[in-house]
Every structure is written in structure tokens, then in C-alpha cells.
Design an enzyme around this catalytic site. Structure first.
Site, PDB file in Angstrom:
ATOM      1  N   ASN A 234       0.800  -1.224   0.000  1.00 49.59           N
ATOM      2  CA  ASN A 234       0.000   0.000   0.000  1.00 49.59           C
ATOM      3  C   ASN A 234       0.836   1.279   0.000  1.00 49.59           C
ATOM      4  O   ASN A 234       1.978   1.293   0.461  1.00 49.59           O
ATOM      5  CB  ASN A 234      -0.876   0.043   1.266  1.00 49.59           C
ATOM      6  CG  ASN A 234      -1.885  -1.065   1.345  1.00 49.59           C
ATOM      7  OD1 ASN A 234      -2.799  -1.142   0.546  1.00 49.59           O
ATOM      8  ND2 ASN A 234      -1.719  -1.957   2.315  1.00 49.59           N
ATOM      9  N   ASP A 340      -2.949 -13.225   5.288  1.00 48.12           N
ATOM     10  CA  ASP A 340      -4.211 -13.001   4.599  1.00 48.12           C
ATOM     11  C   ASP A 340      -5.351 -13.557   5.452  1.00 48.12           C
ATOM     12  O   ASP A 340      -5.245 -14.644   6.028  1.00 48.12           O
ATOM     13  CB  ASP A 340      -4.193 -13.705   3.239  1.00 48.12           C
ATOM     14  CG  ASP A 340      -5.534 -13.632   2.521  1.00 48.12           C
ATOM     15  OD1 ASP A 340      -5.809 -12.603   1.893  1.00 48.12           O
ATOM     16  OD2 ASP A 340      -6.310 -14.606   2.629  1.00 48.12           O
ATOM     17  N   ASP A 358     -13.228  -6.872   8.267  1.00 53.38           N
ATOM     18  CA  ASP A 358     -12.995  -5.449   7.990  1.00 53.38           C
ATOM     19  C   ASP A 358     -11.861  -5.290   6.975  1.00 53.38           C
ATOM     20  O   ASP A 358     -11.049  -4.375   7.071  1.00 53.38           O
ATOM     21  CB  ASP A 358     -12.657  -4.728   9.300  1.00 53.38           C
ATOM     22  CG  ASP A 358     -12.730  -3.214   9.158  1.00 53.38           C
ATOM     23  OD1 ASP A 358     -13.417  -2.744   8.232  1.00 53.38           O
ATOM     24  OD2 ASP A 358     -12.094  -2.512   9.951  1.00 53.38           O
TER      25      ASP A 358
END
Length: 377
Positions: A234, A340, A358
Site C-alpha cells: 500500500n 491473509d 474489515d
């Protein structure tokens, strides 16, 4: 060497493109499709034009001039791309009202990436023209060039994702791979003792790009960022406001996690999810699993509002977990596994009173965590 490093640079630019566009358009499958499609268009056009150009004038000087131009263009991308994207987005906001994401991402890709990759697309047909001397061994020669390009592309796929982007960021990654192309051009012109002017001008331009474009400050209009950086997964941004600390990933205007400084409710969906322990009839002794831990918004609320709860988290991005400890006061009582979410459930036999899902990839739910099989698990 030229074929090898050209292939490497194409893939590095493609992967870097996804990181440059992610803060503005996300890194969804739509954006990836636009990036890959645009680059393939550019490469195909470059292949055609490069072959015709080499047939008309088989002079290597022209190829290496194109390499130098591509190198400077790629080096300049971190300097100007954010302003181009914001400008294109601003114009489109005023002119269209449907499919904004697709149109803006496609036009931005065309403007920023097509020309240098078009130039890199001319490398293979040009080198074939320069190196094939007879029909007796042309298959071997073309095969060797193709293999060099493919091996370079493989390295250009792995190095940015696992080495350069996490270590030094996207902007410097662009500078590294453009620098490789730039050095190739310099070596050629020095060896043939020609092109002094283009070498001198290119050195000046490359130095300017290196000095002004080494920062990964995507949100250049923000003045209250506590942290801005990147991980393997990210682009990360931590913003401090008067009332809260906010984590955004890949989308500049999104909120992936939040900590209220006065420990009040967030006003977001986390608050509604606090009903889950009550509905499980185990509110004050609940075993709670959070898939997509982020910086621990939900876990922190559960500890705050319930007694003797056992909360564990799963977060695929280890860098986010580090930010949770540093900026969001995540309790040491909450263990976080870097994994994961679905794979974690598959490997675990433990039963939980509440499983909070979430997990988000930018603004979408990961496919493997939105299926019937996942919820059955």
C-alpha cells in the site's frame, strides 16, 4: 544489455504506474486493466514504428537517442504526474458526470506513460535490424534478444515490488530504472564518440529530475500529515486532526482506520459493529477475531467497552501494524498476525464468538473474502 534493461524498465514503469495512480484512483482491477491496456497499446505502436524506422535508416544513434529521451521522460514522471492527474481530474469533473474514474485514469495513463513506453517499444525491432546479419542464424539472434528482454522483464517485475518501492519509494524507483536507461545511452554515445550535445543536455535534465522528483509526497496539498510512505502492499498516509488520527491507504480521501483522541465513538460503522459481542451473548468474555485489523479501531473499541474480551487481529500489511503501535496506541494485549484473512481462517481451528470482517483493498472488498465459501468458512 540494451534489450535486457529495456525489458526491465518497461515492467518497472508498469508497476510504478500502479503506485502513482493508486492514491488518486485506487489500485482496483479497473485501474490495473487501464494501466496494462495502455502500456500494451504503447508497446505495440512502438514495435511497428521502430521496425519501419530501422528499415528506413538502420542507424543505432537514433535508437539510443530515443532511449535517452525515454529515460528523461520517466525520470520526470515523479516531478509532474501529480499535477497532471489533478489537472485532468479537475477538467473532467466539470465536463462529465458518468464513469469519471475510468475516464480520468485512462487519460492520465495516456498522457503520462504512453510516449516513453512507445519509445521503449522501438528497442526490439531496431535491435533485430542491427544484429541479424544473415537468414542462417536469424532465428537464434531474435530468440536471444527475446530471451534477454523476457529475463529483464522478470527482474523488472520482482525488484520494484519487493525491493525498491518498499525500501526507497516509488519516485526513487522511477529514477533508478530511468537512470539505467540513461547510462546505457551515455555508454553508447561515449563509445562511438558522438552525441556530445544530447549527452550534455540529458545529464542536466536528469539531474534536475533527480533533485526535484525524489520525494513521494503524493498529497502535495496536505500540510498536516504525520506520516506518508509505502509498503509492499500500500501507499500509506497518517493524518492528524484536532479530534482524531486517521489512516488512509491508496485512496487519498478515504478512511481505513481512525482513533478518536477523546476515546469517543467514531461515528462510523465500527460503532454499529459493537453490537456483535452483545448479540453473541458473550459480551464481557468474548473471543473476537478481526480480519483486516488495520490500526486496530474495532479492537480498541472492544477493549474499551467490554470486560475481559480476548481480541486478536489479522493484517496482511506488516507496515500498517507498525503504524498502529506508533500512531494509534494499539494495545500490546492485542496480538496481530501478518497474514491473509481467509488463509488464516483456513489454517485455524479455533472458534470465535465474533469474527469482524474489515478487510478492504482500497475501497473494495477482496474477492476471496466476499464469496459464499468464505462466509461458510
Amino acid at each position: 544489455m540494451t534489450e535486457f534493461f529495456a525489458g526491465m524498465s518497461v515492467m518497472a514503469v508498469e508497476l510504478g504506474a500502479s503506485r502513482l495512480l493508486a492514491p488518486y484512483f485506487s489500485s482496483s482491477q479497473i485501474v490495473w486493466t487501464i494501466i496494462i491496456g495502455t502500456i500494451m497499446i504503447a508497446m505495440a505502436l512502438g514495435n511497428v514504428w521502430g521496425g519501419k524506422s530501422a528499415d528506413k535508416n538502420p542507424n543505432p544513434d537514433k535508437l539510443y537517442k530515443r532511449l535517452m529521451i525515454a529515460a528523461i521522460w520517466i525520470a520526470a514522471i515523479p516531478v509532474v504526474e501529480k499535477y497532471i492527474i489533478v489537472g485532468i481530474s479537475g477538467i473532467l469533473i466539470l465536463t462529465i458526470n458518468t464513469n469519471f474514474l475510468i475516464a480520468a485514469a485512462f487519460i492520465a495513463c495516456m498522457v503520462i506513460f504512453v510516449y516513453p513506453l512507445f519509445l521503449l517499444g522501438t528497442v526490439t525491432p531496431s535491435l533485430v535490424k542491427y544484429t541479424v546479419e544473415s537468414l542462417d542464424d536469424n532465428g537464434k539472434t531474435v530468440g536471444t534478444l527475446g530471451a534477454a528482454n523476457t529475463i529483464g522483464s522478470i527482474l523488472g517485475t520482482f525488484l520494484p515490488t519487493f525491493v525498491t518501492i518498499p525500501a526507497v519509494g516509488t519516485s526513487i524507483t522511477f529514477l533508478i530504472f530511468s537512470g539505467i536507461l540513461f547510462i546505457l545511452g551515455l555508454i553508447y554515445f561515449i563509445s562511438v564518440r558522438r552525441g556530445k550535445t544530447i549527452c550534455a543536455v540529458s545529464i542536466i535534465l536528469f539531474l534536475i529530475c533527480s533533485i526535484t522528483g525524489h520525494s513521494d509526497n503524493f498529497a502535495f496539498w496536505e500540510n498536516n500529515l504525520t506520516y506518508e510512505g509505502e509498503s509492499v502492499y500500500n501507499y500509506l498516509q497518517v493524518k492528524d486532526t484536532k479530534d482524531s488520527t486517521i489512516l488512509s491507504t491508496n485512496v487519498l480521501f478515504g478512511v481505513q482506520s481512525v482513533r478518536m483522541k477523546d476515546d469517543s465513538l467514531t461515528g462510523m460503522y465500527y460503532d454499529y459493529a459493537l453490537a456483535a459481542p452483545l448479540m453473541s451473548d458473550a459480551a464481557d468474555n468474548a473471543n473476537i477475531l478481526v480480519l483486516g485489523m488495520g490500526t486496530g479501531t474495532y479492537a480498541t473499541q472492544c477493549i474499551q467497552y467490554f470486560d475481559n474480551v480476548d481480541v486478536v487481529g489479522v493484517e496482511i500489511d506488516e507496515k500498517i501494524t507498525k503504524l498502529a503501535k506508533q500512531y494509534f496506541e494499539l494495545s500490546d494485549k492485542v496480538p496481530v498476525t501478518t497474514y491473509d484473512g481467509r488463509a488464516y481462517l483456513q489454517a485455524s481451528d479455533k472458534k470465535y464468538d465474533v469474527i469482524m470482517v474489515d478487510a478492504y483493498q482500497d475501497i473494495t472488498i477482496p474477492f476471496q473474502m466476499s464469496s459464499v465459501e468464505f462466509f461458510t468458512l
